[in-house]
Design an enzyme around this catalytic site. Structure first.
Site, mmCIF file in Angstrom:
data_model
loop_
_atom_site.group_PDB
_atom_site.id
_atom_site.type_symbol
_atom_site.label_atom_id
_atom_site.label_comp_id
_atom_site.label_asym_id
_atom_site.label_seq_id
_atom_site.Cartn_x
_atom_site.Cartn_y
_atom_site.Cartn_z
ATOM 1 N N ASP A 80 0.782 -1.142 -0.173
ATOM 2 C CA ASP A 80 -0.050 0.037 -0.195
ATOM 3 C C ASP A 80 0.879 1.393 0.024
ATOM 4 O O ASP A 80 1.847 1.567 0.794
ATOM 5 C CB ASP A 80 -0.905 -0.173 1.391
ATOM 6 N N ASP B 205 -3.508 2.423 -5.527
ATOM 7 C CA ASP B 205 -2.103 2.239 -4.930
ATOM 8 C C ASP B 205 -2.189 1.395 -4.058
ATOM 9 O O ASP B 205 -1.369 1.366 -2.891
ATOM 10 C CB ASP B 205 -2.221 3.595 -4.046
ATOM 11 N N GLU B 206 -2.721 0.400 -4.330
ATOM 12 C CA GLU B 206 -2.572 -1.172 -3.561
ATOM 13 C C GLU B 206 -2.495 -2.510 -4.478
ATOM 14 O O GLU B 206 -3.444 -2.587 -5.216
ATOM 15 C CB GLU B 206 -3.798 -1.228 -2.526
HETATM 16 MG MG LIG Z 1 -2.432 3.953 0.174
#
Ligand SMILES: [Mg+2]
Length: 401
Positions: free
Chosen positions: A9, A111-112
């Site tokens: 993350d 974003d993961e």
């Molecule tokens: Mg994040």
């Protein structure tokens, strides 16, 4: 074989990526080290804070609050408009780096990612060592920091990456949950939202451990399938696989051959409304939004014709998709006998990629709440249960002579 899963993350993704990009282009100031936010259009008093630097956080600025409110807390704050193509670029670079370690990667959001390393770890190699290497390479080669969660269970990996931030690696193996996860408040558990929180609280379930230790049947009695799911998460037994197939659907459609030929807009509308809602529901389940709606008719001579229109903005809202579908039907229908009707949404993109443009409309968020409730009820009781008042009336009319 025991699974080895990483959840990675990006810390403060939108802000970090913007900061890195500015530094790259000669900016001397690192946005991460000053009070800075990513937000929408400030002039219209509509924009909200989408991401913030840690310094901005120290001023009490929260994600989701209006920018003018953030500016009251810190008048000198720097507000940078969102830039989705930039985020996409950085997200893709990250993905490319991950591809050097495994082909089993699930892009969970912009974003993961989940990485399944189970089959990619060489004998004698330590998963922690790989995680350290990835974290350091991202920092050195791409310029930003990530949190990594390591586990033998997918959801536990996700939980672990959320522990202390930024720039940290945490393990949360099944045999560690008692002392690493069970003491956390139940609100921290993946998929536990505000609504269930209230009910869990009333049942005396305050921590993740409280839920884990409850009898399975008790939880199912109170929460159904959803209850079983979060109970399994609390016990570290999600059994979920890293969904690595890049299986983004190109479009989502649904059509139905009518029980009898229909020859009026009044007859066709309730069917179309139902189809639109099913399609929007599937869209939301895929975490996608659509930019085009297409309605198709087939008449009793098996002639097929269709119209499509571009939506004013990309959406997954039942209300907006239904509205467009109805307009298309009005344009399309020429009075013949219809035996099949279908709807399809196209121009799909991931919801996270354009989060921001949706924030403008207050109306939209109200619709979203309705959609969420309807989705929940559908899952709980099945499709037939949910009808909108307008649909029922129309169908009743149909039945009356
Ligand atoms: Mg994040």
């Amino acid at each position: 074989m025991e699974k080895r899963i990483l959840h990675i993350d990006v810390n403060n993704a939108f802000l970090s990526w913007t900061a890195v990009d500015r530094l790259k282009h000669g900016d001397k100031l690192d946005l991460r080290t000053i009070p800075a936010i990513i937000g929408g259009d400030e002039s219209q008093r509509k924009g909200i804070v989408v991401a913030k630097s840690n310094i901005a956080k120290q001023f009490g600025i929260k994600t989701g609050e209006p920018i003018y409110q953030a500016r009251k807390k810190c008048p000198s704050i720097i507000n940078v408009p969102a830039n989705h193509s930039l985020y996409k670029k950085y997200s893709d670079n990250l993905y490319k780096l991950f591809c050097e370690y495994t082909d089993k990667i699930e892009r969970f959001s912009i974003d993961e990612c989940f990485l399944d390393l189970t089959e990619f770890i060489k004998p004698g190699e330590d998963v922690l060592k790989i995680a350290i290497e990835i974290k350091e390479r991202v920092k050195k080669e791409l310029g930003f920091t990530v949190n990594i969660g390591i586990s033998d269970d997918k959801i536990l990996a996700k939980m672990a990456s959320d522990f202390e931030k930024p720039d940290k690696i945490h393990t949360l193996f099944k045999n560690e949950i008692e002392y690493k996860m069970w003491n956390l408040p139940i609100s921290e558990l993946f998929m536990v939202g505000k609504k269930s929180l209230n009910k869990l609280d009333k049942l005396g379930i305050k921590t993740i451990g409280d839920l884990a230790k409850k009898d399975e049947r008790f939880i199912i009695k109170h929460f159904g399938k959803y209850g079983f799911m979060i109970w399994s998460y609390a016990n570290g037994n999600s059994n979920e696989e890293v969904n690595y197939k890049e299986s983004r659907p190109k479009g989502i459609g649904n059509s139905v051959t009518l029980p009898y030929d229909m020859a009026s807009i009044e007859q066709l509308t309730p069917v179309l409304v139902r189809l639109s809602e099913q399609v929007s529901y599937r869209l939301r389940k895929e975490n996608m939004i659509a930019s085009v709606v297409n309605v198709q008719l087939k008449n009793n001579k098996f002639e097929v014709y269709s119209h499509q229109k571009k939506l004013p903005h990309r959406t997954d809202s039942s209300k907006e998709i239904t509205k467009a579908a109805k307009e298309l039907l009005e344009e399309l229908y020429k009075g013949d006998k219809i035996r099949l009707i279908g709807i399809r949404v196209d121009g799909l993109s991931g919801k996270d990629e354009i989060q921001l443009s949706l924030f403008d409309e207050k109306e939209e968020s109200k619709d979203k709440k309705i959609d969420k409730t309807v989705d929940y009820l559908k899952e709980k009781f099945g499709y037939g249960m949910i009808k909108k008042a307008s649909e029922i009336k129309r169908e009743d009319k149909q039945i009356k002579p």
